[in-house]
Each structure stands twice: as C-alpha cells, then as structure tokens.
Motif scaffolding. Sequence first.
Motif, PDB file in Angstrom:
ATOM      1  N   ILE A 163       0.789  -1.042   0.046  1.00 10.19           N
ATOM      2  CA  ILE A 163       0.020   0.067   0.172  1.00 10.19           C
ATOM      3  C   ILE A 163       0.915   1.382   0.032  1.00 10.19           C
ATOM      4  N   ALA A 164       1.931   1.256   0.813  1.00  7.69           N
ATOM      5  CA  ALA A 164       2.917   2.549   0.754  1.00  7.69           C
ATOM      6  C   ALA A 164       3.459   2.756  -0.133  1.00  7.69           C
ATOM      7  N   ALA A 165       3.802   1.630  -1.066  1.00  3.49           N
ATOM      8  CA  ALA A 165       4.492   1.771  -2.332  1.00  3.49           C
ATOM      9  C   ALA A 165       3.553   1.977  -3.574  1.00  3.49           C
ATOM     10  N   GLY A 166       2.295   2.028  -3.144  1.00  8.67           N
ATOM     11  CA  GLY A 166       1.336   2.459  -4.254  1.00  8.67           C
ATOM     12  C   GLY A 166       1.321   1.763  -5.420  1.00  8.67           C
ATOM     13  N   LYS A 167       1.240   0.419  -4.993  1.00 13.32           N
ATOM     14  CA  LYS A 167       1.093  -0.659  -6.128  1.00 13.32           C
ATOM     15  C   LYS A 167      -0.144  -0.817  -6.705  1.00 13.32           C
ATOM     16  N   PHE A 168      -1.317  -0.104  -5.947  1.00 14.31           N
ATOM     17  CA  PHE A 168      -2.722  -0.269  -6.576  1.00 14.31           C
ATOM     18  C   PHE A 168      -3.431   0.675  -6.867  1.00 14.31           C
ATOM     19  N   LYS A 169      -4.503   0.621  -7.568  1.00 17.78           N
ATOM     20  CA  LYS A 169      -5.448   1.945  -7.657  1.00 17.78           C
ATOM     21  C   LYS A 169      -6.647   1.391  -7.446  1.00 17.78           C
ATOM     22  N   VAL A 170      -7.650   2.475  -7.039  1.00 24.11           N
ATOM     23  CA  VAL A 170      -9.163   2.048  -6.569  1.00 24.11           C
ATOM     24  C   VAL A 170      -9.927   1.647  -7.970  1.00 24.11           C
ATOM     25  N   CYS A 171     -10.823   0.679  -7.581  1.00 23.78           N
ATOM     26  CA  CYS A 171     -11.693   0.226  -8.657  1.00 23.78           C
ATOM     27  C   CYS A 171     -13.095   0.617  -8.726  1.00 23.78           C
ATOM     28  N   LEU A 172     -13.978   0.148  -9.511  1.00 24.30           N
ATOM     29  CA  LEU A 172     -15.424   0.659  -9.688  1.00 24.30           C
ATOM     30  C   LEU A 172     -15.876   0.402  -8.284  1.00 24.30           C
ATOM     31  N   GLU A 173     -15.680  -0.578  -7.501  1.00 23.23           N
ATOM     32  CA  GLU A 173     -16.384  -0.912  -6.213  1.00 23.23           C
ATOM     33  C   GLU A 173     -16.278   0.536  -5.381  1.00 23.23           C
ATOM     34  N   TYR A 174     -15.088   1.016  -5.263  1.00 15.85           N
ATOM     35  CA  TYR A 174     -14.783   2.385  -4.713  1.00 15.85           C
ATOM     36  C   TYR A 174     -15.479   3.464  -5.032  1.00 15.85           C
ATOM     37  N   GLN A 175     -15.646   3.684  -6.418  1.00 15.01           N
ATOM     38  CA  GLN A 175     -16.146   4.476  -7.052  1.00 15.01           C
ATOM     39  C   GLN A 175     -17.935   4.708  -6.611  1.00 15.01           C
ATOM     40  N   ILE A 176     -18.492   3.539  -6.529  1.00 20.96           N
ATOM     41  CA  ILE A 176     -19.911   3.435  -6.386  1.00 20.96           C
ATOM     42  C   ILE A 176     -20.179   3.267  -4.830  1.00 20.96           C
ATOM     43  N   GLY A 177     -19.134   3.198  -3.974  1.00 20.61           N
ATOM     44  CA  GLY A 177     -19.448   3.335  -2.562  1.00 20.61           C
ATOM     45  C   GLY A 177     -19.476   2.069  -1.965  1.00 20.61           C
ATOM     46  N   ASN A 178     -19.218   0.897  -2.475  1.00 18.78           N
ATOM     47  CA  ASN A 178     -19.163  -0.426  -1.943  1.00 18.78           C
ATOM     48  C   ASN A 178     -17.768  -0.806  -1.258  1.00 18.78           C
ATOM     49  N   CYS A 179     -16.831   0.020  -1.467  1.00 15.58           N
ATOM     50  CA  CYS A 179     -15.630  -0.304  -0.698  1.00 15.58           C
ATOM     51  C   CYS A 179     -14.767   1.221  -0.401  1.00 15.58           C
ATOM     52  N   LYS A 180     -14.337   1.161   0.865  1.00 18.78           N
ATOM     53  CA  LYS A 180     -13.770   2.515   1.178  1.00 18.78           C
ATOM     54  C   LYS A 180     -12.312   2.502   0.736  1.00 18.78           C
ATOM     55  N   GLY A 181     -11.684   1.700  -0.154  1.00 15.61           N
ATOM     56  CA  GLY A 181     -10.452   1.893  -0.883  1.00 15.61           C
ATOM     57  C   GLY A 181      -9.337   1.787   0.263  1.00 15.61           C
ATOM     58  N   PRO A 182      -9.302   0.855   0.944  1.00 15.93           N
ATOM     59  CA  PRO A 182      -8.068   0.375   1.632  1.00 15.93           C
ATOM     60  C   PRO A 182      -6.832   0.213   0.901  1.00 15.93           C
ATOM     61  N   CYS A 183      -6.802  -0.129  -0.650  1.00 14.23           N
ATOM     62  CA  CYS A 183      -5.565  -0.421  -1.442  1.00 14.23           C
ATOM     63  C   CYS A 183      -4.962   0.900  -1.649  1.00 14.23           C
ATOM     64  N   GLN A 184      -5.297   2.172  -1.409  1.00 16.62           N
ATOM     65  CA  GLN A 184      -4.852   3.355  -1.425  1.00 16.62           C
ATOM     66  C   GLN A 184      -4.684   4.202  -0.290  1.00 16.62           C
ATOM     67  N   ALA A 185      -5.045   3.500   0.954  1.00 14.16           N
ATOM     68  CA  ALA A 185      -4.915   3.932   2.160  1.00 14.16           C
ATOM     69  C   ALA A 185      -6.083   4.908   2.643  1.00 14.16           C
ATOM     70  N   HIS A 186      -7.223   4.833   1.856  1.00 15.10           N
ATOM     71  CA  HIS A 186      -8.146   5.655   2.160  1.00 15.10           C
ATOM     72  C   HIS A 186      -8.997   5.059   3.266  1.00 15.10           C
ATOM     73  N   GLN A 187      -8.683   4.093   3.837  1.00 13.82           N
ATOM     74  CA  GLN A 187      -9.261   3.493   5.055  1.00 13.82           C
ATOM     75  C   GLN A 187      -8.345   2.826   5.794  1.00 13.82           C
ATOM     76  N   SER A 188      -8.165   3.259   6.916  1.00 14.07           N
ATOM     77  CA  SER A 188      -7.245   2.574   7.865  1.00 14.07           C
ATOM     78  C   SER A 188      -7.503   1.050   8.263  1.00 14.07           C
ATOM     79  N   LEU A 189      -6.485   0.399   8.521  1.00 16.66           N
ATOM     80  CA  LEU A 189      -6.677  -1.020   9.131  1.00 16.66           C
ATOM     81  C   LEU A 189      -7.612  -1.002  10.414  1.00 16.66           C
ATOM     82  N   PRO A 190      -7.320  -0.302  11.494  1.00 12.94           N
ATOM     83  CA  PRO A 190      -8.105  -0.094  12.600  1.00 12.94           C
ATOM     84  C   PRO A 190      -9.721  -0.143  12.350  1.00 12.94           C
ATOM     85  N   ASP A 191      -9.802   0.921  11.438  1.00 12.17           N
ATOM     86  CA  ASP A 191     -11.461   1.261  11.081  1.00 12.17           C
ATOM     87  C   ASP A 191     -11.999   0.090  10.153  1.00 12.17           C
ATOM     88  N   TYR A 192     -11.127  -0.606   9.293  1.00 12.38           N
ATOM     89  CA  TYR A 192     -11.573  -1.945   8.603  1.00 12.38           C
ATOM     90  C   TYR A 192     -11.753  -3.089   9.691  1.00 12.38           C
TER      91      TYR A 192
END
Length: 601
Positions: A163-192
């Motif tokens: 995640i820190a290396a920025g290897k991933f990009k958010v997908c459509l699930e993030y865009q439509i609100g089904n995911c908070k985007g932990p792949c790009q650190a938009h959601q923290s692990l404790p919150d998840y």
Amino acid sequence: MSIFDHRKALADIPHRPGVYQYWDAEDTLIYIGKAKDLRNRVGSYFNQDNQMNGKTRVLVSRIRRISFTIVDTEIDAWLLENSLIKKHQPRYNIMLKDDKTYPWIIIKKEAFPRVFWTRKMIKDGSTYFGPYASVGMMHTILELIKETYPLRTCNLPLSPENIAAGKFKVCLEYQIGNCKGPCQAHQSLPDYEDSISEIKDILNGKIGNVIREVKQIIKTAVEDLNFELAHLYQKKLQVLEKYQSKSTVVNSSITNVDVVSIASDERYAFVNYLKIMNGSIIQTQTIEIKKKLDESDEELLSIAITEFRTKFNSTSREIIVPFELNLTDENLKFTVPKLGEKKNLLDLSHKNVLFFKKEKLNQYEKLNPDLRTDRILAQMQKDLMLTQLPVHIECFDNSNFQGQYPVSAIVVFKDAKPSKKDYRHFNVKTVEGPNDFATMEEAVYRRYKRMLDEGDPLPQLIIIDGGKGQLSSAVSSLKKLGIHNQVTIIGIAKRLEELYYPGDSYPLHLDKKSETLKVIQQLRDEAHRFGITFHRKKRDQGTLKTELEAIPGIGKTTADKLLRQFKSVKRIKLATEAELAAVLNKSQVQTLLKYFSNPAT
C-alpha cells in the motif's frame, strides 16, 4: 467356528464409563458403543432374558472379541464413541445420512479480511461461521453485511508495504461506494477491523450488541452536530433492526442455547438442531439416521447431539431436549421445558423435524411404494395393538329395506389396498324380519366356516361396521367356530368413529388424521358401497318380479326367466315377438304383448 466365551471377556471389563468395541471372526470391527458402566452394558447383550430384536441377536452371534477404552466421564464416552464411529463406520452402527455439502461464511485470514461464502473449509487460520443448512438465510446475512459494511471484494495482497509503495489503484467498487479504498490507504486497518468485529458479532447472533453500538454512534454524532455521520449510521441502524425483527423468534434473554428434537419410525430417525443466540436462530439443520439395531430415541438423540455440537463448534452449556437423557455432566445442562419460550423453541424444532420426516418418507415411498405399505401396516399394528401385521383385513356390512331383501357384504384389503376379486355377497337365509345382529352373526359364521373347510388362511383383522351389538354377534360366530382367539376383531360405530373391542366398555379413539383411521374408514365405506349396490339390485329385481307376476298368466318361474334374459321390464317392453318367443310359449307371448300395449286393462 470358534465359540466365544463372553463370561471370560466380561471378567476383564471394569465397572467404569467408556467405549466398547465388538470384533468378528475375521477380526473386523462390527460395532462400537458407549456405556456409563462398561461391564453392565456389555453383559446385557449376553443376558438370556434380554428381549433383543433379530438384528441384535445376529450381531451378538458374530462377536469373537471385545475391546474397550476407559474414560473419566460418561460425556467423554459419548464424544469418543462418536469420533470412533465416524472413523471406522462399523457395519452395525447407525448411519448419519447427510450427503449435502453445506456452505460456510468465511472471514479470510489476511490484511483487510474479505467476507464471502464457501463450501470448502481450509485450516489456514481463517474464521468460519456455519454451516448454513438454509442457503437463502446465508445469502440474506451476506446481503445485510454488504449493505451495512463497505468491504473489499478483491484478492489483492494489501500488505502495508504494498500500500505504501502505491502498487494499487482504486476500482469501480470504490467509485460506487461499496468499498472505502484500503488499497490506496483511504481506509485505515483499525477502522476496517472495527467493521469486521461488528460482522463477527452479527454472525454469532449478537446483533443486539451491534445495534446498541450504532445507536451510541448516532447519539454522539448528533451531539457533535455531525449530521452527515448520524444520517449514515441511521441508515445502517434501519437495516440492522429490519434484519433483527425477521430473525428474532423468542425472548432475547435466551442466548447460546442448543435445541434438538427427534421423530422416528421403524427404519429411520430424523433429528433437528437449532442454535439460538440472543433470541435468534443463527444455525439450523436436520439430519437423517438409518437405524441398524432398533436403537431407542434416547440413544439416537445422544449421538445426533454429539454430531451437531462437533459440526457447529457449539459451546452452549444448555441443550433443550424433548425428554430426559441418561447423561450427566457438570458442564452441560439438559432442559425438558413444559411451558414458556423454551417450550416454544422445542415446538418449533419439532415442527421442523416432522416436516422433514414427511418430505423424506414421501420421496422414498414414491421410489418404492412397498415402503409406504410397510409403514402403514406397522402403524396400524401399533395403533390397534395387534399381535401381527394386518396384511389381510376383512370388513362386514349389512343392508336391508324395512326388513326385506337383507344382504351382507364383505370387502377384503390386502397390504392396505382393496382386493376386489375377494369381495363377497351373502343372501341372508336364516333371518326373518329386520334383525341386523342375527344377519351379522350368519354372515360371519358362513364366511369363516367356508374358509376353514377350504383351508384358506384367516385374516389378521376383522372389522364390523356397527357398534357393540353387531360386534357381539360376530364374536359369537367366531366362538362357535373356535377361532375367536386366532384373529383380532373390532367394531366401528358409524357416528363418532369409535372403535370397540370385544369385552371392552370403553371405545378407542384414533386421531382424526391418523392413517390407521383412514384405512379403516376406507374399508367401512367400501363395504357399505359394495353392500348397497348389491342390495339395490336385489330389491329392484324383487320389485320387477312382483310387477311381472301380477300379469295374468305369468307366474314366478316365468318372471325369473324373463329377468334373466332381458334384465329389466323396460327391455321386456321393447322386445320383439320373436325375442319373447325364444323364452316363452305362444300363449305367454300374446299375453305380454297385449298387457304392454294396454297395461290398464
């Protein structure tokens, strides 16, 4: 074949709880059992006074070696027996039939855990909930989770480094609100993980805890004037409360309880299991058990409870059961409720097991109709307290019209089905006037006198359509023939469907939905139909004969001839002169033609 000395084997077996194993001449394990007292239980198999069934006698005859394992408590024996039966599957132990692979809900052991369903349980540290016998219920729960908690569905390796290396990009699930985007650190692990903790509570049936926490968040958000967060959690609360209202079946104070009930017949037993948490059913399943040695319901229920608790990883310390079990353990409480919410739960489980049993038996009987016949005959034997299966049943019914044209009819059922080729009519010969009792006595006597003379086998059950009087008359005939102790005879009263036995003042009342009563009613109705048909025919013939005999020149003998030939007066009227001449002389033909051309003269 070597003779097994059970006395020598018993001398080595202690009076302790444990599991015993029987081995045959080829040293094959053929049976595993548990006991509170090993020596007493094993010794009971070799007791000459023991009224064991045929299968058990065969088992005992094959025993050539006995081994045993001592344990500390009866519950330990219970668990060990279940484990060994599953491992070795001995020939004479019952079969737990559960050929379905039920799904589980899995919380995957990984960073930012996914929640999904699977039919394969892999020991990789993931957390499994289930199995779910109702796939619909499982999908309902998953929909609740998806609607309430935005979680990732991808299988990306979301390690902190990636995640820190920025290897991933958010997908459509993030865009439509089904995911908070932990792949790009938009959601923290404790919150998840807070969401995962709440999901675990829901899957464990602790939805009330989650609702209380959500309400507290809404309250705090409103106090902080954070209306956007309050609105978000208010929607979550509505979904949770809607689900809770559908799943709550009893008082929410009943928590972490197992409920089991059983329904059985001669071949199979069916056991239902309900897992209750906070007033909600979170797991349920019904299994089928194929009997091997006429096991009691208590034995079968004990085995099924072990199976369920192992399969569902139950930690309940209370088990609601339909009857007392001969099991003692300070860590387990068996409850047989009589009233209240726990009784309602037991009733619910019992309804489920009865429905499952009915559906399964219907399936088997469609494939093999003989199973239905065997079941009905066995149920009739039990309900009517017969000493043998009622394979051959006969039912008598009388008919008369104001004392005239008395007849008696007998119908025969074999294997619970009509055997019409064996139906018989009796023209009453010895009775004058309307005497139903004497008519019944004559018919029964003539029927079984002939069967005895011809060497035909007697029925196992005789049914008399009538009350105590007709039954007594029938019994009188059986006594004259000396067979009253060889067959069972009962009477069925017409109005209240009461069954009477000879010499018993009080009738037997069967359940109105009982298959036994339905078969008896079918016999009675068939005998009535068959008797009435014959009676009407005889009465009509009698009326026609009277009319023909009233014609001058036509006597009784001539009237009989005409009816045999033409069957009815209408056909005689329509007959040609040539057709009449084939039966009558010339003078009689002219007499008939003249009468029917002008019957008033």
